[in-house]
Scaffold this motif. Structure first.
Motif, mmCIF file in Angstrom:
data_model
loop_
_atom_site.group_PDB
_atom_site.id
_atom_site.type_symbol
_atom_site.label_atom_id
_atom_site.label_comp_id
_atom_site.label_asym_id
_atom_site.label_seq_id
_atom_site.Cartn_x
_atom_site.Cartn_y
_atom_site.Cartn_z
ATOM 1 N N ALA A 7 0.817 -1.211 0.000
ATOM 2 C CA ALA A 7 0.000 0.000 0.000
ATOM 3 C C ALA A 7 0.843 1.250 0.000
ATOM 4 C CB ALA A 7 -0.942 -0.003 1.213
ATOM 5 N N SER A 8 2.064 1.159 0.594
ATOM 6 C CA SER A 8 2.906 2.350 0.692
ATOM 7 C C SER A 8 3.765 2.556 -0.549
ATOM 8 C CB SER A 8 3.813 2.241 1.923
ATOM 9 O OG SER A 8 4.686 1.123 1.797
ATOM 10 N N THR A 293 -16.641 14.381 2.489
ATOM 11 C CA THR A 293 -16.251 15.232 3.622
ATOM 12 C C THR A 293 -16.411 14.487 4.940
ATOM 13 O OG1 THR A 293 -16.855 17.237 2.422
ATOM 14 C CG2 THR A 293 -16.755 17.384 4.818
ATOM 15 N N LEU A 294 -17.564 13.857 5.114
ATOM 16 C CA LEU A 294 -17.829 13.149 6.365
ATOM 17 C C LEU A 294 -16.868 11.985 6.556
ATOM 18 C CD1 LEU A 294 -19.539 12.654 8.873
ATOM 19 C CD2 LEU A 294 -21.148 11.356 7.441
ATOM 20 N N ALA A 295 -16.651 11.203 5.514
ATOM 21 C CA ALA A 295 -15.768 10.040 5.622
ATOM 22 C C ALA A 295 -14.329 10.452 5.920
ATOM 23 C CB ALA A 295 -15.830 9.217 4.341
ATOM 24 N N ALA A 296 -13.858 11.516 5.265
ATOM 25 C CA ALA A 296 -12.487 11.978 5.524
ATOM 26 C C ALA A 296 -12.346 12.504 6.943
ATOM 27 C CB ALA A 296 -12.101 13.056 4.512
ATOM 28 N N ASP A 297 -13.334 13.277 7.408
ATOM 29 C CA ASP A 297 -13.291 13.775 8.788
ATOM 30 C C ASP A 297 -13.300 12.619 9.784
ATOM 31 O OD1 ASP A 297 -13.264 16.314 7.789
ATOM 32 O OD2 ASP A 297 -15.369 16.756 8.241
ATOM 33 N N ALA A 298 -14.120 11.620 9.496
ATOM 34 C CA ALA A 298 -14.204 10.460 10.385
ATOM 35 C C ALA A 298 -12.901 9.663 10.362
ATOM 36 C CB ALA A 298 -15.376 9.568 9.979
ATOM 37 N N ALA A 299 -12.286 9.565 9.183
ATOM 38 C CA ALA A 299 -11.004 8.858 9.093
ATOM 39 C C ALA A 299 -9.944 9.546 9.935
ATOM 40 C CB ALA A 299 -10.555 8.767 7.632
ATOM 41 N N GLY A 303 -7.961 8.293 13.600
ATOM 42 C CA GLY A 303 -6.514 8.228 13.723
ATOM 43 C C GLY A 303 -5.805 7.655 12.519
ATOM 44 N N LEU A 304 -6.472 7.590 11.373
ATOM 45 C CA LEU A 304 -5.819 7.070 10.179
ATOM 46 C C LEU A 304 -4.786 8.071 9.662
ATOM 47 C CD1 LEU A 304 -8.863 5.475 8.298
ATOM 48 C CD2 LEU A 304 -7.323 4.456 9.996
ATOM 49 N N GLU A 305 -3.787 7.569 8.956
ATOM 50 C CA GLU A 305 -2.705 8.409 8.470
ATOM 51 C C GLU A 305 -3.207 9.401 7.429
ATOM 52 O OE1 GLU A 305 0.324 5.838 7.050
ATOM 53 O OE2 GLU A 305 0.849 5.071 9.046
ATOM 54 N N THR A 306 -2.449 10.469 7.240
ATOM 55 C CA THR A 306 -2.860 11.541 6.340
ATOM 56 C C THR A 306 -3.126 11.037 4.933
ATOM 57 O OG1 THR A 306 -1.568 13.135 7.625
ATOM 58 C CG2 THR A 306 -2.206 13.781 5.398
ATOM 59 N N ASP A 307 -2.266 10.165 4.430
ATOM 60 C CA ASP A 307 -2.458 9.619 3.085
ATOM 61 C C ASP A 307 -3.751 8.822 2.994
ATOM 62 O OD1 ASP A 307 -0.132 10.803 2.308
ATOM 63 O OD2 ASP A 307 1.056 8.957 2.260
#
Length: 525
Positions: A7-8, A293-299, A303-307
């Protein structure tokens, strides 16, 4: 650990041409055509353009005009389905009929309210016959206007945008909306019209069948010079690359095939794709933006990584692309779906993956977007994935889709208030369908979202903003009058003044304006 390493690994940025090619595959599905129909059409168009001696600029314009000439048809699927029932099936069958004269009139009449009751068909038929040309002119004008707006949003040139206004014109002047004829129709669109119809008939009936169709419509639908040119070199113009090679072959002819998208440009294009699919149904206007917007804010809350947060946002914008391949007859059905309808609806996440799968650099976006209806207990669709097969990013997106969808109206239910939507997703946690941590993150993010600014762009009054939002949701003048407790004449006057102030002429233009200026609140419906 191996999956994390994979993934990285940096992936190449997609090109603009690849993303637009993916959009064309979505258009194919909405037309009832196999994937890569528009790409094959664009290949044929460039061959015709080369043999006809068009300039490089004209050739480039022809390529993209052909590729996305039908982009507007999905934006008016709501209106189209009101007349014909199954919008996709009727569009598929329309390729086999010349769009003029008694045969086409018989085709239209036989497809009015297709698949609906006799009483409904007679009612729609009577309404249509009262002003048939006016109704179709309005529908086609809406299509062309919508196509131009969407072409502008996805960054296509002013030349391409101009071409789309002539999609339904005929060489003999019998087309709509303006009745343009001959050289008044830009050569790029004349080539695109012929190329696209040739692709369908060549694929269905072979080269001889395609040429017979073109000769039969020579001087009517098509430019005689172009038909004669194709007839003289039919095999080389119409014989396409083998199955599996169309994508690469078509992209080699794309004007900007080597231009890679930066992160901001890619994001803007994905936002446009989400807006494109949301216009298919009035009740989904703004859905993809809200989910992203909601999913990204929730992610981020989770605590998910910025990427990964960026990945979730991108997947949120395009998660519903596959909806294009499902008829509005199904999406707009007010009652329970039949078994066949339900199975077709369940395929739309798979279609999303299919649309995006060939775009280099969007593989993970495609996978994540395609899992937005999967459940941790294996009860979701289309693949029935569960547990370890669904990373937290996938679980967050699924929870965000469930919550946001509950806030929006559907033909079979009213929109729920935020508390009701929260109750719904909590119940799905209890049943084992949604992940508890993902739902907690979504609810936290939903409870801290910024309120929409109280602005009034374009000099609109508060009442005109109300009218604009109702129009964007597909409300008729009668519906607006009932909702606002005013006369239908007053409602019509409000609509006309609102259109005049913001410079649009139909529902799609109003919808795009409301979306651009942040006037659409899916909760407040």
């Amino acid at each position: 650990m191996a999956s994390r390493a994979a993934a990285s690994t940096p992936r190449p940025a997609p090109s603009r041409a690849e993303v637009l090619a993916a959009l064309s595959v979505a258009i194919d599905l909405g037309l009832g055509q196999p994937a890569e129909h528009m790409l094959r059409s664009a290949l044929i168009a460039t061959r015709i353009a080369d043999r006809f001696g068009l300039t490089r600029q004209q050739r480039d314009c022809t390529y993209y005009a052909t590729l996305i000439m039908w982009i507007g048809c999905h934006a008016d699927s709501h209106e189209y389905a009101q007349w014909f029932g199954d919008d996709i099936a009727v569009r598929h069958d329309a390729y086999l009929v010349d769009w003029s004269g008694l045969p086409y009139q018989r085709f239209l009449l036989s497809n009015i309210a297709r698949g609906q009751s006799v009483v409904r068909r007679l009612s729609v038929l009577a309404s249509l016959l009262a002003n048939a040309r006016g109704h179709f002119s309005q529908l086609i004008h809406s299509h062309c206007t919508s196509a131009g707006l969407l072409a502008e949003q996805i960054g296509l040139s002013a030349d391409v945008q101009k071409m789309l206004a002539f999609t339904f014109e005929r060489f003999d002047g019998g087309g709509l909306p303006c009745g343009a004829s001959g050289d008044a129709i830009p050569i790029e669109m004349r080539v695109a019209q012929l190329a696209e119809m040739l692709e369908v008939h060549q694929r269905s009936y072979g080269v001889d069948g395609a040429i017979a169709m073109a000769r039969g419509r020579r001087g009517g639908q098509f430019d005689p010079q172009l038909v004669d040119l194709v007839t003289a070199d039919a095999d080389r113009i119409l014989t396409g690359p083998p199955t599996g090679d169309v994508w690469a072959a078509a992209l080699r002819e794309a004007p900007d095939r080597g231009v890679r998208l930066g992160p901001n440009a890619l994001d803007a294009l994905l936002v446009a794709l989400g807006d494109f699919v949301d216009l298919k149904c009035p009740f989904t206007l703004g859905h993809s933006r809200a989910v992203a917007t909601l999913a990204a804010d929730a992610a981020a809350v989770a605590g998910l990584e910025t990427d990964t947060v960026a990945l979730v946002r991108r997947a949120g914008h395009v998660h519903d692309l596959g909806r294009i391949g499902v008829s509005n007859r199904i999406w707009s059905k007010p009652g329970p779906l039949s078994a066949a309808e339900f199975e077709r609806m369940r395929l739309h996440p798979y279609m999303t993956v299919r649309i995006l799968s060939h775009v280099a650099g969007l593989e993970r976006v495609a996978q994540l977007a395609g899992n937005h209806h999967e459940c941790v207990d294996g009860s979701g669709y289309p693949r029935g994935l569960s547990d370890a097969a669904l990373p937290m990013a996938d679980r967050v997106l699924a929870a965000a889709v469930a919550y946001q969808s509950a806030l929006e109206p559907r033909p079979y239910r009213e929109a729920q208030a935020p508390n009701g939507a929260a109750r719904r997703v909590r119940e799905r946690v209890k049943s084992g369908a949604l992940d508890a941590a993902a739902v907690a993150a979504v609810l936290h993010a939903a409870g801290h979202r910024a309120e929409r600014p109280n602005t009034r762009p374009g000099g609109l009054t508060p009442r005109e903003i109300e009218v604009l939002c109702l129009v964007a949701r597909g409300a008729s003048n009668k519906d607006i009058a009932k909702t606002l407790v005013i006369s239908e004449k007053t409602a019509r006057n409000h609509v006309e003044r609102t259109y005049a102030k913001i410079g649009v002429s139909n529902r799609i233009g109003a919808s795009m304006y409301a979306l651009k200026h942040g006037l659409v609140d899916p909760v407040a419906v």
